[in-house]
Scaffold this active site. Structure first.
Site, short mmCIF file in Angstrom:
data_model
loop_
_atom_site.label_atom_id
_atom_site.label_comp_id
_atom_site.label_asym_id
_atom_site.label_seq_id
_atom_site.Cartn_x
_atom_site.Cartn_y
_atom_site.Cartn_z
N LYS A 1 17.51 -0.57 10.33
CA LYS A 1 17.72 -1.20 11.67
C LYS A 1 18.55 -2.48 11.20
O LYS A 1 18.60 -2.67 10.23
CB LYS A 1 16.41 -1.21 12.51
CG LYS A 1 15.62 -2.54 11.83
CD LYS A 1 14.47 -2.89 12.88
CE LYS A 1 13.58 -3.80 12.35
NZ LYS A 1 12.58 -4.11 13.32
N PHE B 1 11.71 0.53 23.07
CA PHE B 1 11.80 1.82 22.37
C PHE B 1 12.28 2.86 23.02
O PHE B 1 11.58 4.06 22.97
CB PHE B 1 10.28 1.91 21.82
CG PHE B 1 10.17 1.39 20.49
CD1 PHE B 1 10.14 -0.01 20.28
CD2 PHE B 1 9.76 2.40 19.13
CE1 PHE B 1 10.03 -0.57 18.98
CE2 PHE B 1 9.73 1.78 18.00
CZ PHE B 1 9.81 0.35 17.97
N GLY C 1 18.57 7.15 18.44
CA GLY C 1 19.18 6.82 17.44
C GLY C 1 19.24 8.08 16.55
O GLY C 1 19.06 9.01 16.83
N CYS D 1 7.30 1.47 7.81
CA CYS D 1 6.07 1.47 8.48
C CYS D 1 5.76 2.78 9.28
O CYS D 1 4.87 3.42 9.34
CB CYS D 1 5.76 0.17 9.29
SG CYS D 1 5.98 -1.29 8.63
N PHE E 1 1.31 -6.79 13.36
CA PHE E 1 2.02 -5.87 14.37
C PHE E 1 3.59 -6.48 14.37
O PHE E 1 4.36 -5.91 15.28
CB PHE E 1 1.58 -5.84 15.82
CG PHE E 1 0.22 -5.42 15.80
CD1 PHE E 1 0.02 -3.97 15.76
CD2 PHE E 1 -0.98 -5.97 15.88
CE1 PHE E 1 -1.25 -3.13 16.03
CE2 PHE E 1 -2.17 -5.54 15.84
CZ PHE E 1 -2.50 -4.00 16.19
N THR F 1 0.97 -1.24 -0.17
CA THR F 1 0.00 -0.05 0.07
C THR F 1 0.82 1.22 0.01
O THR F 1 1.18 1.86 0.94
CB THR F 1 -0.79 -0.08 1.17
OG1 THR F 1 -0.13 -0.18 2.46
CG2 THR F 1 -1.89 -1.10 1.26
C1 UGA Z 1 6.95 -1.41 12.94
C2 UGA Z 1 6.34 -1.48 14.48
O1 UGA Z 1 7.29 -1.99 15.55
C3 UGA Z 1 5.49 -3.20 14.22
O2 UGA Z 1 4.68 -3.17 15.41
C4 UGA Z 1 4.54 -2.99 13.10
O3 UGA Z 1 4.01 -4.24 12.89
C5 UGA Z 1 5.55 -2.41 11.81
O4 UGA Z 1 6.32 -1.13 12.09
C6 UGA Z 1 4.40 -2.37 10.73
O5 UGA Z 1 3.74 -1.45 10.63
O6 UGA Z 1 4.60 -3.41 9.95
P1 UGA Z 1 9.55 -1.99 11.94
O7 UGA Z 1 9.21 -0.99 11.12
O8 UGA Z 1 9.67 -3.48 11.30
O9 UGA Z 1 8.03 -2.49 12.80
O10 UGA Z 1 10.49 -1.47 12.96
P2 UGA Z 1 10.91 -1.23 14.48
O11 UGA Z 1 11.12 -2.10 15.20
O12 UGA Z 1 9.59 -0.57 15.21
O13 UGA Z 1 11.77 0.09 14.36
C7 UGA Z 1 11.19 1.48 13.61
C8 UGA Z 1 12.37 2.41 13.69
O14 UGA Z 1 12.57 2.81 15.01
C9 UGA Z 1 13.84 2.10 13.22
O15 UGA Z 1 14.34 2.95 12.41
C10 UGA Z 1 14.48 1.77 14.51
O16 UGA Z 1 16.05 1.72 14.32
C11 UGA Z 1 13.86 2.64 15.37
N1 UGA Z 1 13.97 2.63 16.66
C12 UGA Z 1 13.45 1.44 17.30
C13 UGA Z 1 14.84 3.18 17.51
O17 UGA Z 1 15.74 4.26 17.00
N2 UGA Z 1 15.06 3.10 18.81
C14 UGA Z 1 14.45 1.97 19.54
O18 UGA Z 1 14.62 1.81 20.63
C15 UGA Z 1 13.49 1.14 18.78
#
Ligand code: UGA
Length: 447
Positions: free
Chosen positions: A330, A258, A262, A269, A161, A100
């Site tokens: 990530k 979280f 960073g 997403c 999720f 999407t």
């Molecule tokens: C995110 C959500 O966490 C999921 O629950 C959701 O299903 C998904 O989007 C989606 O909509 O499909 P995702 O994008 O795979 O998951 O990655 P995350 O682990 O959430 O990380 C997102 C961003 O936040 C990354 O750039 C990561 O480096 C950053 N991040 C995460 C931080 O900078 N610090 C943290 O402590 C955690």
């Protein structure tokens, strides 16, 4: 009406399921459902992706996915096909997991969802249930119902999720399941497919379910923007963000997840869904200034990291070699969509830096064959390892938290650089240790 129930009933009946789209959502979904004993046909129209799957190769980097898929294929529970119409012929449940993409104004392009619904609509078994698994705007379940135009077909929203990089764990052990439909029985039936997870099940209407997905991602993004902002404040007042986050995390209402500052949040997403929710709010006449602030704060974070690199290079990166470690959004994924790491690398390049980049999921040899360089990597010099990237550089910028960067031989790195200096945008390294080896070190919110 919202009801909460737990469907850990142990009676896991096997169902026939079609999953349309073998991407970051569809493939783990198909693997999970077949692992739970359902008979799944996964439709993927990209020939390269399909051929990879058929030969046991995973088209995405995702820990444990290959084993889960292989096990289900061997058990005869998972089959692949190029044809969505063939996949749905005997399916009681049809999961739409197609992309999407987003327009500039934040609205979602639903043409793939619409096309998939149109393609399979007339071939669905009588009484089949269609499930929207892709993140779709509020009102999409109704839209799909209208496209299919059959009174016997019900459409259920079941947002995903899972996180990239831990998709298998997240799919097998979700924190919760959300299913939404105007027909509560159809929603409960979709929930029962995942009974083996034992996760709390929230049954609600489609609009609420669709809103939950956006609200979750927007909350996570806002939490991270807050954390990144606190890290910035820590630098100004001389506090250490790591201890600050420890102090926050022990409060059960906040929790430890979280809280890692960073270079800014990214991926396919969080940026997309925050913009989408802002768009939805705007269309509805609601001023969601908190969310707008979280998005603006993320933009500042990217700029702040670029400024740190400039400072480390004496004020300007123009004509200077900069080593970039990490390009994916990530660690533990090969996904570079909306990657803050990649964005920062390109911003440095636009400021005149010679960016020597290494990422474990990107082949170092690509630069020698310019025709083969993916568009998003053009302009970067792609290196085979962290040492090649650091050679002659004035600064190493750690942009993605790949664990292997901790175990690099920093003495070797220091001797190969013009000036041993590190900007650690993930707070991955031990500042005292690298300082002892002669580096200047700048992290995010750390002393
Ligand atoms: C995110 C959500 O966490 C999921 O629950 C959701 O299903 C998904 O989007 C989606 O909509 O499909 P995702 O994008 O795979 O998951 O990655 P995350 O682990 O959430 O990380 C997102 C961003 O936040 C990354 O750039 C990561 O480096 C950053 N991040 C995460 C931080 O900078 N610090 C943290 O402590 C955690």
């Amino acid at each position: 009406m919202t009801t909460r129930s737990n469907i850990r009933d142990g009676r896991s009946t096997s169902h026939t399921v079609a999953v349309i789209g073998a991407g970051y959502v569809g493939l783990p979904t198909a693997a999970t459902l077949s692992h739970f004993g359902h008979r799944v046909v996964l439709a993927e129209r990209d020939e390269v992706r399909l051929a990879a799957l058929r030969s046991g190769q995973m088209p995405i980097v995702e820990s444990g996915l290959d084993d889960l898929v292989a096990e289900s294929v061997l058990a005869g529970n998972l089959k692949f096909t190029a044809s969505a119409t063939e996949a749905v012929l005997e399916a009681e449940f049809v999961f739409l997991c197609v992309p999407t993409p987003q327009s500039d104004d934040g609205s979602a392009d639903l043409s793939f969802v619409e096309a998939a619904a149109k393609e399979v609509g007339q071939l669905l078994m009588p009484g089949a249930i269609v499930v929207n698994k892709s993140t779709v705007p509020v009102g999409s379940a109704t839209m799909v119902e209208e496209v299919i135009g059959r009174p016997d077909i019900r459409v259920v929203s079941n947002p995903e999720f899972l996180r990239e990089g831990s998709a298998v764990q997240d799919s097998l052990h979700p924190d919760r399941l959300v299913v939404g439909a105007d027909d509560a029985q159809a929603a409960a039936m979709v929930g029962s497919l995942f009974a083996a997870t034992g996760a709390p099940l929230i049954i609600t209407d489609a609009t609420t379910s669709e809103t939950i997905k956006y609200a979750s991602n927007a909350f996570l993004a806002t939490k991270l923007s807050y954390v990144n902002a606190v890290a910035g404040l820590c630098e100004e007042v001389g506090a250490d963000v790591r201890d600050v986050m420890l102090g926050l995390g022990y409060d059960k209402r906040i929790g430890f997840e979280f809280l890692r500052p960073g270079p800014g949040w990214g991926g396919s997403c969080l940026p997309k869904d925050t913009r989408a929710l802002l768009h939805i709010a705007r269309e509805a006449g609601y001023d969601f200034s908190l969310l707008a602030g979280a998005i603006a704060s993320n933009e500042q974070q990217l700029a702040r990291v670029v400024a740190k690199v400039e400072t480390a290079c004496g004020g300007s990166v123009d004509g200077i070699k900069v080593a970039v470690w990490g390009l994916t959004f990530k660690a533990n994924t090969d996904d570079r969509r909306d990657s803050p790491s990649l964005e920062i690398a390109h911003r440095l390049s636009a400021l005149g830096a010679v960016v020597q980049a290494f990422d474990p999921t990107v082949s170092g040899g690509l630069s020698e064959d310019p025709d083969n360089v993916p568009n998003d990597l053009r302009g970067l010099h792609l290196c085979a390892d962290p040492y090649e990237a650091a050679t002659g550089a004035a600064v190493v910028v750690v942009l993605t938290e790949w664990d292997e960067f901790r175990w690099v031989d920093f003495t070797r790195v220091a001797t190969s650089m013009s000036v041993p200096s590190i900007v650690d945008a993930r707070n991955l390294l031990d500042p005292a240790a690298v300082r002892r080896m002669g580096f200047t070190y700048d992290g995010i919110g750390r002393r």
